[in-house]
Design an enzyme around this catalytic site. Structure first.
Site, short mmCIF file in Angstrom:
data_model
loop_
_atom_site.label_atom_id
_atom_site.label_comp_id
_atom_site.label_asym_id
_atom_site.label_seq_id
_atom_site.Cartn_x
_atom_site.Cartn_y
_atom_site.Cartn_z
N HIS A 1 53.64 -21.93 -3.77
CA HIS A 1 55.09 -21.96 -3.91
C HIS A 1 55.46 -23.19 -4.73
O HIS A 1 54.83 -24.24 -4.61
CB HIS A 1 55.77 -21.99 -2.54
CG HIS A 1 56.01 -20.64 -1.97
ND1 HIS A 1 56.20 -20.40 -0.63
CD2 HIS A 1 56.09 -19.41 -2.57
CE1 HIS A 1 56.38 -19.11 -0.41
NE2 HIS A 1 56.32 -18.50 -1.58
N ASP B 1 57.61 -25.53 -4.80
CA ASP B 1 57.91 -26.86 -4.27
C ASP B 1 56.67 -27.60 -3.78
O ASP B 1 56.77 -28.75 -3.34
CB ASP B 1 58.95 -26.76 -3.14
CG ASP B 1 58.53 -25.84 -2.02
OD1 ASP B 1 57.87 -24.82 -2.30
OD2 ASP B 1 58.88 -26.12 -0.86
#
Length: 294
Positions: A51, A53
């Site tokens: 992901h 982030d």
């Protein structure tokens, strides 16, 4: 999302001369620079999942590492698609890389090991393949007691070294002295665990058991448990349950929802401390010492 004064998730462990980076959220290299940490000293990077982030800071770190004199390979461990991400990013950005990058897909179990420690991973339950990691030091030899050696007529010198290395010795009088006769019990090493982006389930406590420090996501408060379940994240209370049930020494909450202001983060801290008092609400660039237990 990154916020003013709150960067994305990443932790770094410094053990002797090695630096190990766990996740690389956007702008991770900025914190490294602010802390005057030399990224060329990073021995390995461990990515929890794919992901943005947790991984979009990686390209910057790879490029910055080419601006210093680095001769050692950089090992990057993570989920299967990490290799594709690194290779495609290098190609599209036409990165200048002057050192070897080795991307290693992980499965549960040990992913790195030497004579003194290992790094292990554990499959979590998120919307994409996601892994927790633990750095586990191996047991150390017991303390050597010179007075016991002297009482057994072992003269100071090379014979003491043999005993400390685990070798039995035979004295001139024919008596045999074993290491157990002059040394204490093996001493435990340290353990640091990193858990983020997952539903709560009890087996996480087994994986992080006896951690000196557990870095664990506490994304939501109790009132937002339904949101946590929907997004496959945990509440601060659940992080505290893992620390408590895993007999951890300290819990470092991290990976908070951006809905919480700086002041509102106290809600997460208070809910966790009600279950596990040794909880710290982590902030950017905080540093913690992990002394040996004995």
């Amino acid at each position: 999302m990154p916020l003013p004064g709150r960067f994305l998730t990443s932790i770094l462990i410094r053990r002797d001369g090695d630096l190990f980076l766990f996740d690389a959220g956007e702008g991770t290299q900025v914190s490294l620079k602010m802390l005057s940490l030399k990224w060329k000293k990073i021995s390995a990077i461990f990515i929890s999942h794919m992901h943005a982030d947790h991984v979009t800071g990686l390209p910057g770190i790879l490029m910055l590492s080419s601006q210093v004199d680095r001769s050692e390979p950089l090992y990057i461990f993570g989920p299967p698609r990490l290799k594709e991400y690194v290779e495609q990013t290098r190609r599209i950005l036409d990165m200048y890389i002057n050192y070897e990058i080795v991307v290693v897909p992980v499965e549960e179990g040990k992913v790195m090991e030497d004579d003194e420690f290992s790094i292990e991973c554990f499959r979590l339950d998120h919307t994409k393949p996601c892994f927790a990691y633990s750095l586990v030091e191996k047991k150390r030899k017991g303390e050597f007691f010179p007075e016991k050696a002297l009482s057994l007529n072992v003269p100071k010198g090379p014979l003491w070294g043999k005993l400390q290395r685990g070798e039995s010795i035979k004295l001139d009088d024919g008596n045999v002295v074993t290491p157990e006769m002059v040394m204490g019990k093996e001493r435990n090493g340290r353990k640091i665990s990193y858990v983020t982006d997952t539903l709560y389930f009890p087996e996480i406590s087994d994986f992080v058991h006896d951690s000196d420090i557990l870095f664990c996501e506490g994304m939501f408060e109790r009132a937002l448990l339904e949101s946590a379940l929907e997004k496959k994240h945990m509440t601060a209370e659940q992080a505290a349950m893992i620390a408590r049930d895993g007999n951890c020494r300290r819990l470092m909450l991290q990976h908070y929802s951006p809905r919480y202001s700086k002041e509102e983060l106290k809600i997460l801290e208070n809910e966790a401390k009600a279950i596990f008092p040794e909880t710290v609400l982590t902030r950017d660039r905080m540093a913690f010492s992990v002394p040996l237990k004995d």
